[in-house]
Design a protein around this motif. Structure first.
Motif, mmCIF file in Angstrom:
data_model
loop_
_atom_site.group_PDB
_atom_site.id
_atom_site.type_symbol
_atom_site.label_atom_id
_atom_site.label_comp_id
_atom_site.label_asym_id
_atom_site.label_seq_id
_atom_site.Cartn_x
_atom_site.Cartn_y
_atom_site.Cartn_z
ATOM 1 N N SER A 142 0.827 -1.203 0.000
ATOM 2 C CA SER A 142 0.000 0.000 0.000
ATOM 3 C C SER A 142 0.861 1.254 0.000
ATOM 4 O O SER A 142 0.584 2.220 -0.723
ATOM 5 C CB SER A 142 -0.919 -0.003 1.220
ATOM 6 O OG SER A 142 -1.604 1.230 1.362
ATOM 7 N N LEU A 143 1.935 1.253 0.807
ATOM 8 C CA LEU A 143 2.820 2.409 0.883
ATOM 9 C C LEU A 143 3.547 2.645 -0.441
ATOM 10 O O LEU A 143 3.717 3.783 -0.872
ATOM 11 C CB LEU A 143 3.824 2.226 2.018
ATOM 12 C CG LEU A 143 4.832 3.358 2.225
ATOM 13 C CD1 LEU A 143 4.133 4.688 2.463
ATOM 14 C CD2 LEU A 143 5.777 3.026 3.383
ATOM 15 N N ALA A 144 3.985 1.563 -1.083
ATOM 16 C CA ALA A 144 4.659 1.696 -2.376
ATOM 17 C C ALA A 144 3.733 2.342 -3.404
ATOM 18 O O ALA A 144 4.129 3.275 -4.125
ATOM 19 C CB ALA A 144 5.136 0.335 -2.870
ATOM 20 N N LEU A 145 2.501 1.881 -3.484
ATOM 21 C CA LEU A 145 1.551 2.433 -4.446
ATOM 22 C C LEU A 145 1.164 3.863 -4.086
ATOM 23 O O LEU A 145 1.030 4.725 -4.965
ATOM 24 C CB LEU A 145 0.313 1.542 -4.522
ATOM 25 C CG LEU A 145 0.553 0.126 -5.073
ATOM 26 C CD1 LEU A 145 -0.708 -0.716 -4.969
ATOM 27 C CD2 LEU A 145 1.037 0.186 -6.532
ATOM 28 N N ALA A 146 0.994 4.138 -2.785
ATOM 29 C CA ALA A 146 0.665 5.496 -2.352
ATOM 30 C C ALA A 146 1.807 6.463 -2.654
ATOM 31 O O ALA A 146 1.570 7.625 -3.014
ATOM 32 C CB ALA A 146 0.348 5.506 -0.856
ATOM 33 N N SER A 147 3.043 5.994 -2.525
ATOM 34 C CA SER A 147 4.204 6.835 -2.808
ATOM 35 C C SER A 147 4.288 7.183 -4.289
ATOM 36 O O SER A 147 4.606 8.317 -4.660
ATOM 37 C CB SER A 147 5.487 6.137 -2.354
ATOM 38 O OG SER A 147 5.454 5.867 -0.969
ATOM 39 N N LEU A 148 4.004 6.202 -5.148
ATOM 40 C CA LEU A 148 3.993 6.465 -6.584
ATOM 41 C C LEU A 148 2.892 7.465 -6.934
ATOM 42 O O LEU A 148 3.091 8.365 -7.755
ATOM 43 C CB LEU A 148 3.793 5.164 -7.355
ATOM 44 C CG LEU A 148 4.958 4.167 -7.304
ATOM 45 C CD1 LEU A 148 4.570 2.860 -7.971
ATOM 46 C CD2 LEU A 148 6.193 4.753 -7.975
ATOM 47 N N LYS A 149 1.748 7.330 -6.285
ATOM 48 C CA LYS A 149 0.652 8.269 -6.525
ATOM 49 C C LYS A 149 1.027 9.665 -6.058
ATOM 50 O O LYS A 149 0.772 10.661 -6.752
ATOM 51 C CB LYS A 149 -0.608 7.785 -5.799
ATOM 52 C CG LYS A 149 -1.836 8.650 -6.065
ATOM 53 C CD LYS A 149 -3.071 8.076 -5.375
ATOM 54 C CE LYS A 149 -4.296 8.947 -5.655
ATOM 55 N NZ LYS A 149 -5.512 8.385 -4.973
ATOM 56 N N ALA A 150 1.657 9.772 -4.893
ATOM 57 C CA ALA A 150 2.088 11.069 -4.376
ATOM 58 C C ALA A 150 3.110 11.721 -5.291
ATOM 59 O O ALA A 150 3.177 12.955 -5.399
ATOM 60 C CB ALA A 150 2.664 10.901 -2.967
ATOM 61 N N ALA A 151 3.907 10.895 -5.961
ATOM 62 C CA ALA A 151 4.914 11.415 -6.888
ATOM 63 C C ALA A 151 4.316 11.845 -8.223
ATOM 64 O O ALA A 151 5.014 12.417 -9.061
ATOM 65 C CB ALA A 151 5.985 10.356 -7.124
ATOM 66 N N GLY A 152 3.029 11.547 -8.440
ATOM 67 C CA GLY A 152 2.391 11.912 -9.697
ATOM 68 C C GLY A 152 2.473 10.846 -10.758
ATOM 69 O O GLY A 152 2.218 11.106 -11.936
#
Length: 387
Positions: A142-152
């Motif tokens: 979840s954190l990996a996917l959320a981080s990619l989303k936060a990065a745009g």
């Protein structure tokens, strides 16, 4: 050879790209912090034994080695930060509770790890220590996917695999155990002729399962086929159940399962994942469970985590918009200095125009300037092109 040339697959990062990477680093570290991860900064150099503890052969191949002039011992320049963070958890923090750690820093590879890859990735990642359950794997995913989303980053495809399937098959067949390394290589390259030849003499159930693994790639429905074909052992059932659970938890554009993906097989101990995006040939993030790495440090701790390369992330994002800045003449005038301080304090960027010179920028557009009023000596903002 000109003395300004850099080694192959080593490159400078110029202003606009460097700013983009730094902005990404801050956004992702803030995302990690929002999940409760604490930042650590391991050293660039360590004794080789420590760096290569519990890792696979790939990491050793990628590691630069040198002799320490103080001790005479062989040292290594880190090719990955995960083992370092595991050492910090095991020996420096020495907690008995669940520990969440994150990190960001340069690593160095002796050779590129993929197509168009740099030999100096800027690695950023997060790890959970001390919890053996699938819930920790779900949080890391979840954190990996959320981080990619936060990065745009958009259009993410998450590819899941599990070393437990192959380990369970090998454990049930003494002959397969002898040829474990060859099986790993053949499955990784999906070499069917080689696999057919090597598995002659294996138990029939084991051989059938191994020959079926390369074709077990697709969406989550492939797990139903796997349950029919693969032996009904505890290890395989657990692996397939974990993959099904994590596929259902993934919030991304697409989820695929690849039961023959053995990337990191010798390093990982459970579920593995890789995130891909359009426009990049290599995985943009990789992670998984690695429960046995810390054993060599004398303190076994369950562990799962992931990492990304900020250079790769920056490549798929558009160029950062230029910041609008204010141009100020060089002067010791007290009112000007005070005005510039107020503007910078409010978040504006103010660039001095040094005497008899011009400045060029990749990141900035100077669209306003400070001028002094004749009647009272105050400094006011004017827009470029206007009186």
């Amino acid at each position: 050879m000109p003395n300004w040339l850099l080694p192959e697959f080593i490159a400078d990062v110029l202003p606009s790209e460097a700013r983009k990477m730094e902005d990404l680093r801050r956004k992702i570290l803030d995302e990690f912090r929002s999940y409760g991860y604490e930042l650590v900064i391991p050293p660039m150099l360590e004794y080789l034994e420590s760096l290569l503890t519990g890792v696979g052969q790939d990491t050793e191949i990628y590691t630069f080695k040198l002799i320490d002039q103080l001790s005479g011992r062989t040292m290594g320049i880190r090719a990955d930060m995960t083992t370092q963070v595991a050492r910090i958890d095991a020996h420096l923090l020495n907690r008995n509770t669940v520990t969440r750690l994150c990190y960001a820093g340069s690593i160095l590879h002796t050779r590129p790890s993929g197509l168009q890859a740099t030999r100096e990735p800027l690695q950023i990642g997060a790890e959970i220590f001390g919890y053996p359950g699938i819930e920790a794997d779900a949080e890391i995913q979840s954190l990996a996917l959320a981080s990619l989303k936060a990065a745009g980053i958009s259009g993410v495809c998450l590819d899941l695999s599990h070393v437990g399937v192959l380990k369970a098959l090998i454990a049930s067949d003494p002959l397969a155990q002898i040829f474990e390394a060859q099986l790993f290589d053949l499955l990784e390259t999906k070499d069917m002729p080689g696999l057919i030849e090597l598995t002659k003499g294996f138990h029939e159930d084991t051989r059938t399962a191994l020959l079926a693994l390369p074709s077990m790639y697709g969406d989550v429905e492939i797990l139903k086929e796997a349950k029919k074909i693969l032996p009904d052992t505890e290890g395989i059932a657990k692996a397939l159940a974990e993959l099904e659970y994590l596929a259902g938890q993934a919030e991304c554009d697409r989820v695929t399962i690849d039961l023959a993906d053995m990337h990191g097989y010798h390093y990982h101990s459970g579920v593995m994942f890789a995130a891909y995006v359009p426009g990049l040939p290599n995985a943009i993030a990789r992670g998984g469970r690695y429960d046995h790495v810390a054993e060599a440090f004398g303190r076994s701790r369950p562990a799962t985590g992931f990492s990304m390369d900020l250079r790769e992330l920056a490549r798929v994002l558009p160029a950062a918009e230029k910041r609008h800045v204010i141009l100020a003449p060089w002067s010791d005038d007290e009112k000007l200095c005070r005005k510039i301080g107020e503007l910078r304090q409010s978040g504006e960027i103010v660039v001095y125009e040094l005497p008899n010179s011009r400045s060029e920028h990749d990141e900035f557009v100077c669209d306003r300037f400070l001028v002094q009023e004749a009647d009272n000596g105050d400094w006011i903002l004017k827009t470029a092109g206007n009186e």
